[in-house]
Design an enzyme around this catalytic site. Structure first.
Site, PDB file in Angstrom:
ATOM      1  N   LYS A  51       0.782  -1.236   0.000  1.00  0.00           N
ATOM      2  CA  LYS A  51       0.000   0.000   0.000  1.00  0.00           C
ATOM      3  C   LYS A  51       0.815   1.288   0.000  1.00  0.00           C
ATOM      4  O   LYS A  51       0.327   2.333  -0.433  1.00  0.00           O
ATOM      5  CB  LYS A  51      -0.959   0.001   1.188  1.00  0.00           C
ATOM      6  CG  LYS A  51      -2.099  -1.004   1.048  1.00  0.00           C
ATOM      7  CD  LYS A  51      -3.139  -0.551   0.041  1.00  0.00           C
ATOM      8  CE  LYS A  51      -4.410  -1.383   0.161  1.00  0.00           C
ATOM      9  NZ  LYS A  51      -5.455  -0.936  -0.797  1.00  0.00           N
ATOM     10  N   SER A 307       0.185 -10.181  -1.144  1.00  0.00           N
ATOM     11  CA  SER A 307       0.068  -8.730  -1.062  1.00  0.00           C
ATOM     12  C   SER A 307       0.296  -8.121   0.315  1.00  0.00           C
ATOM     13  O   SER A 307       0.502  -6.915   0.430  1.00  0.00           O
ATOM     14  CB  SER A 307      -1.293  -8.295  -1.615  1.00  0.00           C
ATOM     15  OG  SER A 307      -2.328  -9.030  -1.024  1.00  0.00           O
TER      16      SER A 307
END
Lengths: 324, 324
Positions: A51, A307
């Site tokens: 992120k 992720s």
């Protein structure tokens, strides 16, 4: 749709900020799935997920006046940490609206990085409304978690790195699997990968309980699912694909696959036992898809994005203690 | 002392066999120790530790007749897996004498890789005697876990990779910390690092309960400690440094440091929470040394080897559940 040049610009901005995570191989994984796998472990990224790439790319391009008033975001936890970390690097005050039941590690890390955390009830509140009101009050800019060209471009740098490192290994992927919540990572990576490796197939992976992108992909229109559903994949509980992200996925992805919580738990155990990586539930959906046989792997090279790795020790221990 | 050429030859033999593990950076670790750290995560290596490097280097150079009779080794678990994996790749039968209380994961993985496992009582048996008798009976070659030039050279490839990757990152280490049991990894790495980076300081790290190398380093002669001592670092329970490895460490190391079990447990928690890596106790001693402030870190770049990640889920969960 963002142009590949915008993803390259994001990559240039991120030099010295994000980690160029490695592309790993693991023979036990290859044996388990019957094919050749390249792992992109974004759990090893700054703040433990991809992120920071998008958050920094957007926040580093705010005007001075905008930056001064700070930024507001809403997030289940990984975007929160990315925004807080980018704010710390750029000297921008950050406030993030987070569900009160977010993993403790995500709440604590966001605060530790200097973010102001405002909690709300995931099942009764609307974080977007709370965040927008706050931003208006303060004259602060919003940092959306996926539906913004600069966020999409930032997350797309994951795809650029996969293509470059796979070329260096002389093992180009035939297919790439990417976890999907709102679609920022998957849409950005799809643009980067299709540009660099024209024949590659991109698959987007969701939790079965939040299969909004799968339903939207099948119907051709953005579909909303029940936002109050329960899934262990706290990072991927998005009820509808993004206005900007969905058309990209629709145009570029070869398919959208879903995995169950049980398949995700098994993938987290595989990652612990054989990969020696800490992967959070939402970060493990693409790994879960290949381990549970959702795609043909034989004779192919498959790249899989892990992720994120922000998971509480208690829940992690519970999953690891389960029989395989 | 092995020549750098022998380590380079080992590296050439290991192409396509061992993983060139990455050199990772982590800003939270840098903040925690007040310096710049480069992590070499050999927990991501084939079989979850560096051991395949030495085992394959030696076993791939056995004569045809020797190879036919198979090999025998003794090991607390990581060397066992390295030998079994090398045997599977080379078509050499492998038998490994292992303590009956070795971590379950290590016993199971050794068998899964095709190794014949012979267990013994760690506190009452002598694994070396058992292994030597077995080798004599079968006309099999012994694969020592550290005290052999080809084992030392193979493990030294870890040091070569650190030097090469640090140069590529344009961040050469001032000091390198290496976990130490019998000293195969640390002596091989010391040769490689001192050859490639002449000014580098090499530190060798042991569990406090098995501080044979520290005592030997201080006295100038190989000292034996109580082999029945208890430590959570199952991979590093060696009572005396090697005949070949110790003179190398004595000549090249700047110091030998020890860490307590409590410091190791805290390092395993840090690795889970911030690095997202699964590190076993013995693999975490060098990380424990920097986190507990055993060395000056300010203004320096410090490379740290995480030598393995083979730990049972139950024990891992117990460590993670402890307050920090």
């Amino acid at each position: 749709m963002p142009h590949i040049d915008q993803i390259e610009e994001a990559a240039a901005r991120l030099v010295g900020v994000s980690v160029q995570t490695p592309l790993l191989r693991n023979s036990e994984l290859d044996d388990a799935v019957g094919g050749s796998v390249l792992l992109k472990p974004e759990c090893l990224q700054v703040t433990g997920s991809f992120k920071i790439r998008g958050a920094y790319n957007l926040m580093s391009q705010l005007g001075k006046r905008e930056a001064k008033n700070g930024v507001v975001a809403w997030s289940s936890g990984n975007h929160a940490q990315g925004v807080a970390a980018a704010g710390a690097l750029l000297g921008i005050p950050t406030s993030i609206v987070m569900p009160e039941d977010a993993p403790r590690a995500k709440l604590e890390n966001t605060r530790r990085l200097g973010g102001e955390v405002i909690t709300y009830d995931r099942y009764n509140g609307d974080r977007e409304v709370i965040a927008r009101e706050l931003a208006t009050q303060r004259g602060a800019a919003l940092v959306p978690s996926y539906d913004h060209p600069l966020i999409i471009a930032g997350q797309g740098t994951v795809g650029l790195e996969i293509a470059a490192d796979a070329a260096a290994l002389q093992r180009l992927p035939d297919q790439v699997l990417i976890p999907c919540g709102g679609g920022g990572l998957s849409s950005g990576c799809a643009v980067a990968l299709k540009s660099r490796l024209p024949g590659v197939e991109v698959y987007v992976i969701e939790p079965a309980e939040f299969d909004d992108t799968a339903r939207s992909f099948a119907s051709g229109n953005r579909v909303r699912v029940d936002a109050s559903a329960r899934s262990i994949c706290d990072a991927l509980q998005t009820a509808m694909p993004g206005e900007l992200t969905f058309p990209i996925i629709q145009a570029l992805a070869s398919g959208v696959l879903t995995v169950t919580d049980a398949e995700v738990r098994a993938a987290m155990r595989f990652a612990f036992r054989h990969l020696k990586l800490v992967v959070e539930p939402g970060g493990a959906v693409a790994l879960a898809a290949i381990l549970s046989g959702k795609l043909e792997m034989a004779g192919k090279t498959t790249a899989v994005v892990l992720s994120g790795g922000n998971v509480d020790a208690e829940f992690f221990g519970e999953v690891q203690a389960e029989p395989n």
